[in-house]
Every structure is written in structure tokens, then in C-alpha cells.
Design a protein around this motif. Structure first.
Motif, PDB file in Angstrom:
ATOM      1  N   ILE A   7      87.137  35.726 -34.136  1.00 40.71           N
ATOM      2  CA  ILE A   7      85.927  35.164 -34.722  1.00 40.71           C
ATOM      3  C   ILE A   7      85.236  34.314 -33.660  1.00 40.71           C
ATOM      4  N   ALA A   8      83.992  34.660 -33.366  1.00 44.15           N
ATOM      5  CA  ALA A   8      83.220  33.942 -32.352  1.00 44.15           C
ATOM      6  C   ALA A   8      82.254  32.972 -33.018  1.00 44.15           C
ATOM      7  N   VAL A   9      82.246  31.751 -32.535  1.00 41.91           N
ATOM      8  CA  VAL A   9      81.323  30.724 -33.008  1.00 41.91           C
ATOM      9  C   VAL A   9      80.284  30.550 -31.901  1.00 41.91           C
ATOM     10  N   VAL A  10      79.059  30.981 -32.177  1.00 43.96           N
ATOM     11  CA  VAL A  10      78.026  31.044 -31.143  1.00 43.96           C
ATOM     12  C   VAL A  10      76.744  30.366 -31.607  1.00 43.96           C
ATOM     13  N   GLY A  11      75.823  30.183 -30.669  1.00 43.49           N
ATOM     14  CA  GLY A  11      74.523  29.623 -31.004  1.00 43.49           C
ATOM     15  C   GLY A  11      73.950  28.830 -29.853  1.00 43.49           C
ATOM     16  N   PRO A  12      72.715  28.373 -30.025  1.00 41.69           N
ATOM     17  CA  PRO A  12      72.073  27.556 -29.000  1.00 41.69           C
ATOM     18  C   PRO A  12      72.815  26.232 -28.780  1.00 41.69           C
ATOM     19  N   GLU A  13      72.342  25.495 -27.794  1.00 43.55           N
ATOM     20  CA  GLU A  13      72.923  24.192 -27.486  1.00 43.55           C
ATOM     21  C   GLU A  13      72.832  23.262 -28.691  1.00 43.55           C
ATOM     22  N   SER A  14      73.825  22.394 -28.809  1.00 45.57           N
ATOM     23  CA  SER A  14      73.829  21.309 -29.780  1.00 45.57           C
ATOM     24  C   SER A  14      73.742  21.795 -31.239  1.00 45.57           C
ATOM     25  N   THR A  15      74.526  22.829 -31.519  1.00 47.93           N
ATOM     26  CA  THR A  15      74.595  23.326 -32.897  1.00 47.93           C
ATOM     27  C   THR A  15      75.982  23.108 -33.504  1.00 47.93           C
ATOM     28  N   GLY A  16      76.863  22.430 -32.772  1.00 44.15           N
ATOM     29  CA  GLY A  16      78.171  22.084 -33.315  1.00 44.15           C
ATOM     30  C   GLY A  16      79.242  23.148 -33.162  1.00 44.15           C
ATOM     31  N   LEU A 113      76.849  32.578 -36.232  1.00 43.69           N
ATOM     32  CA  LEU A 113      75.730  32.085 -35.440  1.00 43.69           C
ATOM     33  C   LEU A 113      75.271  30.780 -36.069  1.00 43.69           C
ATOM     34  N   LEU A 114      75.534  29.665 -35.381  1.00 35.41           N
ATOM     35  CA  LEU A 114      75.201  28.354 -35.935  1.00 35.41           C
ATOM     36  C   LEU A 114      73.716  28.065 -35.770  1.00 35.41           C
ATOM     37  N   ASN A 115      73.115  27.685 -36.867  1.00 38.91           N
ATOM     38  CA  ASN A 115      71.686  27.442 -36.913  1.00 38.91           C
ATOM     39  C   ASN A 115      71.322  26.154 -36.167  1.00 38.91           C
ATOM     40  N   ILE A 116      70.045  26.032 -35.847  1.00 33.67           N
ATOM     41  CA  ILE A 116      69.534  24.880 -35.090  1.00 33.67           C
ATOM     42  C   ILE A 116      69.072  23.765 -36.025  1.00 33.67           C
ATOM     43  N   ASP A 117      69.649  23.693 -37.224  1.00 34.02           N
ATOM     44  CA  ASP A 117      69.240  22.677 -38.198  1.00 34.02           C
ATOM     45  C   ASP A 117      69.976  21.347 -38.039  1.00 34.02           C
ATOM     46  N   LEU A 118      70.762  21.209 -36.987  1.00 37.34           N
ATOM     47  CA  LEU A 118      71.383  19.913 -36.657  1.00 37.34           C
ATOM     48  C   LEU A 118      70.480  19.181 -35.670  1.00 37.34           C
TER      49      LEU A 118
END
Length: 174
Positions: A7-16, A113-118
Motif C-alpha cells: 500500500i503506497a501513501v502518496v501525494g504532494p508536499e505537506s499532506t501528512g 493519494l492524500l489530498n491537499i486539504d491540510l
């Protein structure tokens, strides 16, 4: 160990991503592979070079190999070497060929894919506070190009963690 689900946890910078990876590993009683690039870049004395990108690619693959035998059915990966492709494309206009060659061969079973809502958190290794939407679109494009099985995880605090667990559980058929 082919019976381990990656399981890959991915996303832009600063998404946790790192916090999420640690949380999921604890929840599923397994291990998580840290982002190799973070430790590597902390030791750089100048700007990241093309060779650094290649080194980080190989380092991420090696870390995954190292952690795989320690996994308890699931291996949680804090990012993947797709990040090398994304950063290389942005910084150098292209990615190393060996990275491109390995993308379709070294896949993960499921991507979060972690969203940029943080809120953005400043960090010496983060470079693009104003480009989060751009990189979110790039992540969608890259995952779709791989025909990846992925879900976007949103929310704040515990709700974000709960959403990730729910997504993984649905993927696992629980």
C-alpha cells in the motif's frame, strides 16, 4: 514474499504522508517504509542533482526490499519512487530513463493519494507551497497512467486516518 500487499501513501508536499504511514502501520500491526529521499536530502550540501535523483530511486527500492520480509501481510510505503519521476520532470524537464522503465514493473497493490486539504507546514525540504494543486493534478495523471488502483483521502485529524483505514479495508474486502 509475494503474498505481501503493498500500500503506497502518496501525494504532494505537506499532506501528512509520513504520519499516515506510521498510523496505518500501527493500525494493521505491520511495518512502514520511510521515504528514502527525506534522509538523503537532509544530508545534501547543495542543490539536488540528476545523480541524486537516480540515487534516491535506488535507495527507495532498496528500503522496500529491506522492509518487505518484516511486513505482516501489508507493507505500507511512505511515498514511492514515482516521486522521483514527478520531481525530475519538474526540476529537470524529464525523468531518468531507469525510473521510467521501472514504473510499470514496480507497482503497488493500492495507493492512497492524500489530498491537499491540510494546512501547509513549512519544512526545509519542501519547495512548492504555492503549487499544491498543480502537484495534486500531476499525481492523478501519474496514477492514471499506471492504471493504478487508488483513492483520494481527505479530512482533518482522526477523520483523515479513519478515511484511510476505511479505504484500505474496502480494498482488502473487509
Amino acid at each position: 514474499m509475494t503474498d505481501v500487499i503493498k500500500i503506497a501513501v502518496v501525494g504532494p508536499e505537506s499532506t501528512g504522508k509520513s504520519a499516515m504511514s506510521a498510523y496505518l502501520a500501527k493500525h494493521y500491526q505491520t511495518v512502514w517504509v520511510p521515504e528514502f529521499a527525506r534522509g538523503y536530502c537532509e544530508n545534501l550540501t547543495g542543490d539536488c542533482t540528476w545523480q541524486d535523483e537516480v540515487n534516491m530511486f535506488h535507495g527507495q527500492l532498496e528500503l522496500e526490499k529491506e522492509y518487505l520480509p518484516k511486513a505482516n501481510k501489508l507493507l505500507i510505503c511512505d511515498t514511492t519512487f514515482i516521486t522521483i519521476k514527478i520531481w525530475s520532470d519538474e526540476m529537470f524537464g524529464q525523468a531518468p530513463q531507469e525510473v521510467l522503465d521501472m514504473l510499470p514493473e514496480h507497482t503497488y497493490d493500492f495507493y492512497l493519494l492524500l489530498n491537499i486539504d491540510l494546512a501547509w507546514e513549512d519544512d526545509p525540504l519542501r519547495n512548492f507551497p504555492t503549487m499544491r494543486e498543480h502537484f495534486m493534478q500531476v499525481w492523478h495523471k501519474e496514477l492514471k497512467a499506471l492504471n493504478a488502483n487508488y483513492v483520494v483521502v481527505s479530512g482533518q485529524g482522526q477523520a483523515r486516518y479513519d478515511a484511510a483505514v476505511e479505504a484500505v479495508d474496502v480494498f482488502l474486502g473487509k
